[in-house]
Scaffold this motif. Structure first.
Motif, PDB file in Angstrom:
ATOM      1  N   GLU A  20       0.803  -1.215   0.000  1.00  0.00           N
ATOM      2  CA  GLU A  20       0.000   0.000   0.000  1.00  0.00           C
ATOM      3  C   GLU A  20       0.845   1.279   0.000  1.00  0.00           C
ATOM      4  OE1 GLU A  20      -2.553  -0.359   3.371  1.00  0.00           O
ATOM      5  OE2 GLU A  20      -3.358  -2.286   2.716  1.00  0.00           O
ATOM      6  N   MET A  21       2.160   1.130   0.073  1.00  0.00           N
ATOM      7  CA  MET A  21       3.031   2.304   0.168  1.00  0.00           C
ATOM      8  C   MET A  21       3.257   2.935  -1.207  1.00  0.00           C
ATOM      9  SD  MET A  21       5.841   1.071   2.994  1.00  0.00           S
ATOM     10  CE  MET A  21       6.681   2.624   3.089  1.00  0.00           C
ATOM     11  N   THR A  22       3.309   4.258  -1.224  1.00  0.00           N
ATOM     12  CA  THR A  22       3.597   4.994  -2.451  1.00  0.00           C
ATOM     13  C   THR A  22       5.070   5.404  -2.438  1.00  0.00           C
ATOM     14  OG1 THR A  22       3.050   7.123  -1.443  1.00  0.00           O
ATOM     15  CG2 THR A  22       1.249   5.907  -2.511  1.00  0.00           C
ATOM     16  N   ASP A  23       5.531   5.999  -3.529  1.00  0.00           N
ATOM     17  CA  ASP A  23       6.915   6.482  -3.588  1.00  0.00           C
ATOM     18  C   ASP A  23       7.179   7.505  -2.495  1.00  0.00           C
ATOM     19  OD1 ASP A  23       7.385   4.858  -5.728  1.00  0.00           O
ATOM     20  OD2 ASP A  23       7.292   6.461  -7.233  1.00  0.00           O
ATOM     21  N   GLU A  24       6.201   8.328  -2.212  1.00  0.00           N
ATOM     22  CA  GLU A  24       6.352   9.346  -1.173  1.00  0.00           C
ATOM     23  C   GLU A  24       6.504   8.706   0.206  1.00  0.00           C
ATOM     24  OE1 GLU A  24       3.547  12.859   0.453  1.00  0.00           O
ATOM     25  OE2 GLU A  24       3.840  12.812  -1.730  1.00  0.00           O
ATOM     26  N   ASP A  25       5.770   7.618   0.452  1.00  0.00           N
ATOM     27  CA  ASP A  25       5.899   6.902   1.720  1.00  0.00           C
ATOM     28  C   ASP A  25       7.292   6.295   1.867  1.00  0.00           C
ATOM     29  OD1 ASP A  25       3.239   7.463   2.348  1.00  0.00           O
ATOM     30  OD2 ASP A  25       2.503   5.584   1.479  1.00  0.00           O
ATOM     31  N   PHE A  26       7.804   5.722   0.777  1.00  0.00           N
ATOM     32  CA  PHE A  26       9.151   5.160   0.826  1.00  0.00           C
ATOM     33  C   PHE A  26      10.199   6.245   1.084  1.00  0.00           C
ATOM     34  CE2 PHE A  26       7.351   1.454  -1.489  1.00  0.00           C
ATOM     35  CZ  PHE A  26       7.828   0.455  -0.654  1.00  0.00           C
ATOM     36  N   LYS A  27      10.021   7.404   0.485  1.00  0.00           N
ATOM     37  CA  LYS A  27      10.950   8.511   0.720  1.00  0.00           C
ATOM     38  C   LYS A  27      10.902   8.961   2.168  1.00  0.00           C
ATOM     39  CE  LYS A  27      11.049  10.359  -3.967  1.00  0.00           C
ATOM     40  NZ  LYS A  27      10.714  11.480  -4.843  1.00  0.00           N
ATOM     41  N   THR A  28       9.701   8.976   2.746  1.00  0.00           N
ATOM     42  CA  THR A  28       9.545   9.353   4.153  1.00  0.00           C
ATOM     43  C   THR A  28      10.273   8.370   5.058  1.00  0.00           C
ATOM     44  OG1 THR A  28       7.393  10.340   3.665  1.00  0.00           O
ATOM     45  CG2 THR A  28       7.855   9.842   5.965  1.00  0.00           C
ATOM     46  N   VAL A  29      10.095   7.078   4.798  1.00  0.00           N
ATOM     47  CA  VAL A  29      10.776   6.055   5.598  1.00  0.00           C
ATOM     48  C   VAL A  29      12.284   6.170   5.417  1.00  0.00           C
ATOM     49  CG1 VAL A  29      11.116   3.562   5.897  1.00  0.00           C
ATOM     50  CG2 VAL A  29       8.812   4.479   5.572  1.00  0.00           C
TER      51      VAL A  29
END
Length: 71
Positions: A20-29
């Motif tokens: 369910e993660m987007t590219d923006e979520d991966f960048k945040t992590v």
């Protein structure tokens, strides 16, 4: 976005919903301090293994070469 295999492993270990993660979520992590500490720990392990292998090679050369001299 190219997602690092270490980032994916970190997300799995911390029970993030990768599907369910987007590219923006991966960048945040990726910008989280916990992930940066995790990544740094992996780098230290890698450097430690390389240093240990180098020491093993030196010891092997000392034992197998008659003309080996420590400088």
């Amino acid at each position: 976005m190219q997602i690092d295999k270490d980032l994916i492993k970190f997300c799995k270990d911390n029970y993030f919903q990768i599907d369910e993660m987007t590219d923006e979520d991966f960048k945040t992590v990726e910008n989280m301090l916990d992930f940066q500490r995790y990544k740094l720990g992996l780098e230290f392990k890698k450097i430690g293994k390389e240093a240990l292998n180098a020491l093993k090679q030196i010891e092997h050369r000392k034992k197998s070469c008659k003309n080996f001299k420590c400088k």
